[in-house]
Design a protein around this motif. Sequence first.
Motif, PDB file in Angstrom:
ATOM      1  N   LEU A   1       0.891  -1.211   0.094  1.00 46.31           N
ATOM      2  CA  LEU A   1      -0.002  -0.226   0.171  1.00 46.31           C
ATOM      3  C   LEU A   1       0.773   1.361   0.026  1.00 46.31           C
ATOM      4  CD1 LEU A   1      -2.657  -1.253   2.501  1.00 46.31           C
ATOM      5  CD2 LEU A   1      -3.146  -0.538   0.214  1.00 46.31           C
ATOM      6  N   ALA A   2       1.741   1.210   0.733  1.00 52.67           N
ATOM      7  CA  ALA A   2       2.857   2.425   0.908  1.00 52.67           C
ATOM      8  C   ALA A   2       3.592   2.617  -0.578  1.00 52.67           C
ATOM      9  CB  ALA A   2       3.965   2.138   1.905  1.00 52.67           C
ATOM     10  N   CYS A   3       3.506   1.511  -1.343  1.00 49.20           N
ATOM     11  CA  CYS A   3       4.285   1.720  -2.821  1.00 49.20           C
ATOM     12  C   CYS A   3       3.151   1.861  -3.732  1.00 49.20           C
ATOM     13  CB  CYS A   3       5.210   0.543  -2.882  1.00 49.20           C
ATOM     14  SG  CYS A   3       6.386   0.310  -1.903  1.00 49.20           S
ATOM     15  N   GLY A   4       1.877   2.069  -3.535  1.00 52.80           N
ATOM     16  CA  GLY A   4       1.025   2.358  -4.544  1.00 52.80           C
ATOM     17  C   GLY A   4      -0.186   1.260  -4.563  1.00 52.80           C
ATOM     18  N   ASP A   5       0.533  -0.088  -4.199  1.00 48.75           N
ATOM     19  CA  ASP A   5      -0.387  -1.155  -4.463  1.00 48.75           C
ATOM     20  C   ASP A   5      -1.181  -1.287  -5.906  1.00 48.75           C
ATOM     21  OD1 ASP A   5      -1.122  -3.753  -3.525  1.00 48.75           O
ATOM     22  OD2 ASP A   5      -3.008  -3.036  -2.620  1.00 48.75           O
ATOM     23  N   ASP A   6      -0.692  -1.099  -7.013  1.00 45.96           N
ATOM     24  CA  ASP A   6      -1.403  -1.001  -8.346  1.00 45.96           C
ATOM     25  C   ASP A   6      -1.804  -2.539  -8.721  1.00 45.96           C
ATOM     26  OD1 ASP A   6       1.094  -2.172  -8.767  1.00 45.96           O
ATOM     27  OD2 ASP A   6       1.266  -0.977 -10.624  1.00 45.96           O
ATOM     28  N   ARG A   7      -1.308  -3.580  -8.069  1.00 45.07           N
ATOM     29  CA  ARG A   7      -1.872  -4.958  -8.375  1.00 45.07           C
ATOM     30  C   ARG A   7      -2.400  -5.730  -7.154  1.00 45.07           C
ATOM     31  NH1 ARG A   7      -0.609  -2.926 -12.511  1.00 45.07           N
ATOM     32  NH2 ARG A   7       0.507  -3.809 -14.422  1.00 45.07           N
ATOM     33  N   PRO A   8      -3.325  -5.245  -6.693  1.00 48.93           N
ATOM     34  CA  PRO A   8      -3.774  -5.907  -5.222  1.00 48.93           C
ATOM     35  C   PRO A   8      -4.063  -7.367  -5.490  1.00 48.93           C
ATOM     36  CG  PRO A   8      -5.397  -4.393  -6.197  1.00 48.93           C
ATOM     37  CD  PRO A   8      -4.394  -4.148  -7.094  1.00 48.93           C
ATOM     38  N   ARG A   9      -4.394  -8.050  -6.716  1.00 50.30           N
ATOM     39  CA  ARG A   9      -4.555  -9.445  -6.928  1.00 50.30           C
ATOM     40  C   ARG A   9      -2.995 -10.004  -6.469  1.00 50.30           C
ATOM     41  NH1 ARG A   9      -4.605  -9.840 -12.061  1.00 50.30           N
ATOM     42  NH2 ARG A   9      -2.488 -10.499 -12.104  1.00 50.30           N
TER      43      ARG A   9
END
Lengths: 293, 293
Positions: A52-60
């Motif tokens: 999340l701190a790094c943007g979490d662009d691929r939650p899967r």
Amino acid sequence: MKIDERLDAATAQVLRGAMGGDAPAQLAQALHYAVTPGGARIRPTILLSVALACGDDRPRLSDAAAVALELIHCASLVHDDLPCFDDADQRRGKATVHRAFSEPLAVLTGDSLIVLAFDVLAAAAGKDADRALQMIRVLSRRTGMPDGICAGQGWESESQVNLSAYHGAKTGALFIAATQMGALAAGQDAEPWEELGARIGEAFQVADDLRDALYDAETLGKPAGQDAAHGRPNAVTSLGVQGAIRRLKDILGGAIASIPSCPGEAMLAEMVRRYAERMTPVAPVLQRADVRR
Amino acid sequence: MKIDERLDAATAQVLRGAMGGDAPAQLAQALHYAVTPGGARIRPTILLSVALACGDDRPRLSDAAAVALELIHCASLVHDDLPCFDDADQRRGKATVHRAFSEPLAVLTGDSLIVLAFDVLAAAAGKDADRALQMIRVLSRRTGMPDGICAGQGWESESQVNLSAYHGAKTGALFIAATQMGALAAGQDAEPWEELGARIGEAFQVADDLRDALYDAETLGKPAGQDAAHGRPNAVTSLGVQGAIRRLKDILGGAIASIPSCPGEAMLAEMVRRYAERMTPVAPVLQRADVRR
């Protein structure tokens, strides 16, 4: 969705797959028993926090990584509890897997959870094959030989122990996997995240030493005083209670300082501070310990 | 390079990595002991034969796949030999890992070999990420739950056994992994190769039943008569010696018929015929068996 809810949902989905089809019933139940309800799930929570701190662009991908890491941790607990290691009756306040099921099923539960961890990562790859492969390599390195938790446990069979390699592998490894896989899931380099994982791992080692020395079995949900009973190194033995607490605070200060620059830097520092509070033994326990000393 | 030489070279390289760095010495030695000198290495030989039959355009991938598969097989032998399963003293004509080292080191050896298998596949990916990920998924499916060798072993803890699921998982799974990973390493679809693996697996199950019933411990390099001793299903018990041999020949005929169309189709059929000859008990053993019956 909150981190706990994400972990619950992702874990349930993975377990459904492993327990389905023509699975033998008892081993299927033992897998479920070993993984749910989880303990504190600190490692996957750290992993998702870093993602999340790094943007979490691929939650899967990050969900898969969190589940995979927790499966490896659960596998290590099941095998470490076996009669030939700690011979523990209790874990997380209930009977250990080999007591609740059988020793053969406990060996197979650990084996199946290790395999499942790698399956989950490969299955989540989709169009992000490189991220998935890098996460598999980080997880295998921090689980197996020569640097992972298997190596850490292997040190306990040696007459001459390399203490730094032992602690790094036994406790540090899966925290490094947590920070690095969290970063990789979000498309960041793994390398800058090693130090944060290593320092959180050191802090947990000292906190665990404090708990093992100060708490009773009921509070721990597992046998107490195991380090003394097995002649294992313990920070309380070498530094005393107050010395170990000072050491814990120093390490956590270093952990916060090591957080790489990222959008969620402040959030991560807050997370480490929260863990620090939880890890430090509370006043009544310390007073009792002082009386005993 | 011949298949045996490829396996030797690739295995040695992988073991060097796992035993290097700050590895605890005994666990490192136990890994080496469990994997070398190999047994017949039938599964990785089938894998490389299928890869060659399909063109083997990425030998780095097929070598990695062959080693990974053999590591999983070795891990399963080490864990199956443990006191809580077969309690075996001998394997491949030498002491089992838990006898030569210790029970904790045998558990950790199996765990480390499983992890190493997945590491080897991920490390070999290079620019062929999709092939590597597909191989990881095939290997994890055929190793873990609900379909793999862990599930097969898990059936032995059930009071009601699904015999087809049991044999498929216990013996068939890694032969299916062999044919499918061989095809995947060479860029082919896995699906058409499942039947060949399944049939070779069935043949080995019947051949193993014959050996267990007919041969002595010295010839086997492990305890004989284990199926009868543990009340496990055995083709010789249900079909008799001659009936089991007829069944073996039928299965192998079906295996040859199932080989998908590919450049090396004739070579693969020849390989299966060669295994058929090796697997069928030789005349003197059969005569002795007839005398005993």
